[in-house]
Design a protein around this motif. Structure first.
Motif, mmCIF file in Angstrom:
data_model
loop_
_atom_site.group_PDB
_atom_site.id
_atom_site.type_symbol
_atom_site.label_atom_id
_atom_site.label_comp_id
_atom_site.label_asym_id
_atom_site.label_seq_id
_atom_site.Cartn_x
_atom_site.Cartn_y
_atom_site.Cartn_z
ATOM 1 N N THR A 98 0.847 -1.192 0.000
ATOM 2 C CA THR A 98 0.000 0.000 0.000
ATOM 3 C C THR A 98 0.878 1.236 0.000
ATOM 4 O O THR A 98 2.063 1.193 0.331
ATOM 5 N N MET A 99 0.270 2.348 -0.369
ATOM 6 C CA MET A 99 0.892 3.675 -0.232
ATOM 7 C C MET A 99 -0.212 4.678 0.031
ATOM 8 O O MET A 99 -1.360 4.474 -0.394
ATOM 9 N N LYS A 100 0.137 5.749 0.700
ATOM 10 C CA LYS A 100 -0.786 6.865 0.887
ATOM 11 C C LYS A 100 -0.127 8.097 0.283
ATOM 12 O O LYS A 100 0.964 8.490 0.686
ATOM 13 N N ILE A 101 -0.812 8.681 -0.691
ATOM 14 C CA ILE A 101 -0.247 9.761 -1.489
ATOM 15 C C ILE A 101 -1.053 11.031 -1.287
ATOM 16 O O ILE A 101 -2.283 11.019 -1.396
ATOM 17 N N ARG A 102 -0.364 12.119 -1.002
ATOM 18 C CA ARG A 102 -1.026 13.419 -0.929
ATOM 19 C C ARG A 102 -1.323 13.864 -2.355
ATOM 20 O O ARG A 102 -0.459 14.360 -3.078
ATOM 21 N N ALA A 103 -2.548 13.636 -2.783
ATOM 22 C CA ALA A 103 -2.969 13.967 -4.143
ATOM 23 C C ALA A 103 -4.475 14.151 -4.148
ATOM 24 O O ALA A 103 -5.185 13.608 -3.298
ATOM 25 N N TYR A 154 12.325 4.696 0.015
ATOM 26 C CA TYR A 154 11.174 4.248 0.808
ATOM 27 C C TYR A 154 11.622 3.552 2.085
ATOM 28 O O TYR A 154 12.669 2.892 2.112
ATOM 29 N N VAL A 155 10.779 3.676 3.102
ATOM 30 C CA VAL A 155 10.832 2.809 4.271
ATOM 31 C C VAL A 155 9.502 2.084 4.337
ATOM 32 O O VAL A 155 8.451 2.646 4.017
ATOM 33 N N MET A 156 9.547 0.819 4.731
ATOM 34 C CA MET A 156 8.336 0.008 4.844
ATOM 35 C C MET A 156 7.770 0.077 6.264
ATOM 36 O O MET A 156 8.528 0.122 7.238
ATOM 37 N N ALA A 157 6.441 0.051 6.372
ATOM 38 C CA ALA A 157 5.764 0.053 7.666
ATOM 39 C C ALA A 157 4.503 -0.777 7.567
ATOM 40 O O ALA A 157 3.937 -0.931 6.475
ATOM 41 N N PRO A 158 4.020 -1.324 8.665
ATOM 42 C CA PRO A 158 2.680 -1.907 8.627
ATOM 43 C C PRO A 158 1.677 -0.809 8.281
ATOM 44 O O PRO A 158 1.784 0.316 8.783
ATOM 45 N N ASP A 159 0.734 -1.104 7.407
ATOM 46 C CA ASP A 159 -0.261 -0.093 7.064
ATOM 47 C C ASP A 159 -0.911 0.425 8.342
ATOM 48 O O ASP A 159 -1.319 -0.361 9.210
ATOM 49 N N THR A 160 -1.017 1.744 8.449
ATOM 50 C CA THR A 160 -1.490 2.348 9.695
ATOM 51 C C THR A 160 -2.996 2.240 9.887
ATOM 52 O O THR A 160 -3.489 2.517 10.982
ATOM 53 N N GLU A 161 -3.727 1.836 8.837
ATOM 54 C CA GLU A 161 -5.185 1.846 8.927
ATOM 55 C C GLU A 161 -5.852 0.493 8.717
ATOM 56 O O GLU A 161 -6.965 0.274 9.209
ATOM 57 N N VAL A 162 -5.205 -0.390 7.984
ATOM 58 C CA VAL A 162 -5.834 -1.680 7.664
ATOM 59 C C VAL A 162 -4.944 -2.799 8.198
ATOM 60 O O VAL A 162 -3.836 -3.011 7.690
ATOM 61 N N PRO A 163 -5.391 -3.526 9.213
ATOM 62 C CA PRO A 163 -4.586 -4.624 9.756
ATOM 63 C C PRO A 163 -4.574 -5.819 8.822
ATOM 64 O O PRO A 163 -5.415 -5.949 7.921
ATOM 65 N N GLY A 164 -3.612 -6.712 9.042
ATOM 66 C CA GLY A 164 -3.527 -7.922 8.248
ATOM 67 C C GLY A 164 -4.728 -8.826 8.461
ATOM 68 O O GLY A 164 -5.488 -8.676 9.427
ATOM 69 N N ILE A 165 -4.877 -9.778 7.551
ATOM 70 C CA ILE A 165 -6.042 -10.672 7.578
ATOM 71 C C ILE A 165 -5.593 -12.124 7.400
ATOM 72 O O ILE A 165 -4.539 -12.405 6.831
ATOM 73 N N ASP A 166 -6.420 -13.022 7.881
ATOM 74 C CA ASP A 166 -6.225 -14.451 7.643
ATOM 75 C C ASP A 166 -7.218 -14.885 6.571
ATOM 76 O O ASP A 166 -8.430 -14.666 6.696
ATOM 77 N N GLY A 170 -4.006 -18.357 3.639
ATOM 78 C CA GLY A 170 -2.997 -17.988 4.616
ATOM 79 C C GLY A 170 -3.011 -16.499 4.922
ATOM 80 O O GLY A 170 -3.883 -15.752 4.472
ATOM 81 N N ARG A 171 -2.021 -16.083 5.675
ATOM 82 C CA ARG A 171 -1.943 -14.709 6.161
ATOM 83 C C ARG A 171 -1.618 -13.731 5.043
ATOM 84 O O ARG A 171 -0.783 -14.008 4.162
ATOM 85 N N VAL A 172 -2.284 -12.567 5.087
ATOM 86 C CA VAL A 172 -1.960 -11.445 4.202
ATOM 87 C C VAL A 172 -1.835 -10.205 5.069
ATOM 88 O O VAL A 172 -2.806 -9.785 5.711
ATOM 89 N N ASP A 173 -0.641 -9.633 5.124
ATOM 90 C CA ASP A 173 -0.445 -8.349 5.788
ATOM 91 C C ASP A 173 -0.423 -7.249 4.734
ATOM 92 O O ASP A 173 -0.249 -7.513 3.537
ATOM 93 N N PHE A 174 -0.589 -6.019 5.181
ATOM 94 C CA PHE A 174 -0.563 -4.869 4.284
ATOM 95 C C PHE A 174 0.634 -4.010 4.662
ATOM 96 O O PHE A 174 0.691 -3.448 5.756
ATOM 97 N N ILE A 175 1.611 -3.975 3.767
ATOM 98 C CA ILE A 175 2.865 -3.258 4.022
ATOM 99 C C ILE A 175 2.837 -1.946 3.260
ATOM 100 O O ILE A 175 2.687 -1.912 2.043
ATOM 101 N N GLN A 176 2.996 -0.861 4.013
ATOM 102 C CA GLN A 176 2.892 0.492 3.462
ATOM 103 C C GLN A 176 4.273 1.050 3.139
ATOM 104 O O GLN A 176 5.169 1.035 3.987
ATOM 105 N N LEU A 177 4.435 1.559 1.927
ATOM 106 C CA LEU A 177 5.659 2.248 1.546
ATOM 107 C C LEU A 177 5.537 3.713 1.912
ATOM 108 O O LEU A 177 4.527 4.358 1.613
#
Length: 226
Positions: A98-103, A154-166, A170-177
């Motif tokens: 994921t990414m969050k863009i000021r646009a 870029y630095v990677m972070a866990p997405d700040t708004e959407v947690p991972g899911i099962d 299997g597991r899917v996490d959301f990694i934010q750039l």
């Protein structure tokens, strides 16, 4: 979670069933209820599964009420029926990006879509995946070509708004750039990888504490946090 017999029965009954895709949609739908985001689909003939160079099947771009665009990939995890993946620990590579863009809208996000495409291609061809608090060097070039942005990496972070899911695969996490400047990259990277993850966490805290809790990438940012 359904049984494998139920999984196979539904797969046989619904030719177009995409359980992984639907699970991702549900996770983001919980964050953005009643919003149908613009979706950029890769042409079928260009997708890697059919011999092309496109490893992401599509991108959704959710308009945040807070004034930014929330980008999401579809393709790093298992999207479609795959009997061998049922009940796995991780779905595909175990994450979507994921990414969050000021646009103001999707048109301001095409440069970010290209970045995500390139990173997906890198992972699939090198078999090297990404994890939170890693950094990606842009070799000193601006994230958006032919721009004067200070953001180069870029630095990677866990997405700040959407947690991972099962999911059934299997597991899917959301990694934010998160876009960062060259001085920030140099500081996070240091002289060795030891301590880089902790420095990345520190940098992300500084960005968040400066009125940007969701780590939105803003190409117009005019200062570094180190």
């Amino acid at each position: 979670m359904m049984t494998k017999a139920e999984y196979l029965a539904r797969a046989e009954a619904e030719d177009d069933w995409a359980p992984g895709w639907l699970a991702i949609d549900a996770a983001f739908g919980a964050r953005y209820p009643a919003i149908t985001p613009p979706h950029l689909a890769a042409p079928v003939q260009e997708r890697a599964i059919f011999g092309g160079e496109e490893y992401i099947d599509g991108f959704s771009i959710y308009p945040s009420p807070s004034g930014y665009q929330h980008l999401l990939t579809y393709g790093m995890s298992k999207l479609y029926v795959d009997e061998e993946s049922f009940g796995g620990a991780f779905s595909g590579w175990g994450y979507e990006m994921t990414m969050k863009i000021r646009a103001n809208g999707p048109d301001g996000c095409h440069w970010a879509v290209n970045s995500l495409r390139n990173l997906a291609r890198y992972t699939y061809t090198s078999e090297l995946w990404f994890e939170p608090f890693q950094f990606i060097s842009g070799r000193g070039e601006p994230l958006r070509t032919e721009s004067d942005t200070l953001l180069t990496s870029y630095v990677m972070a866990p997405d700040t708004e959407v947690p991972g899911i099962d999911t059934v695969h299997g597991r899917v996490d959301f990694i934010q750039l998160v876009g960062i400047t060259q001085p920030e990259l140099d500081w996070v990277a240091g002289e060795s990888v030891e301590g880089a993850a902790e420095r990345a966490k520190d940098l992300l805290r500084r960005i968040a504490d400066d009125g940007n809790p969701h780590l939105v990438t803003d190409l117009s940012r005019s200062h570094s946090y180190v």
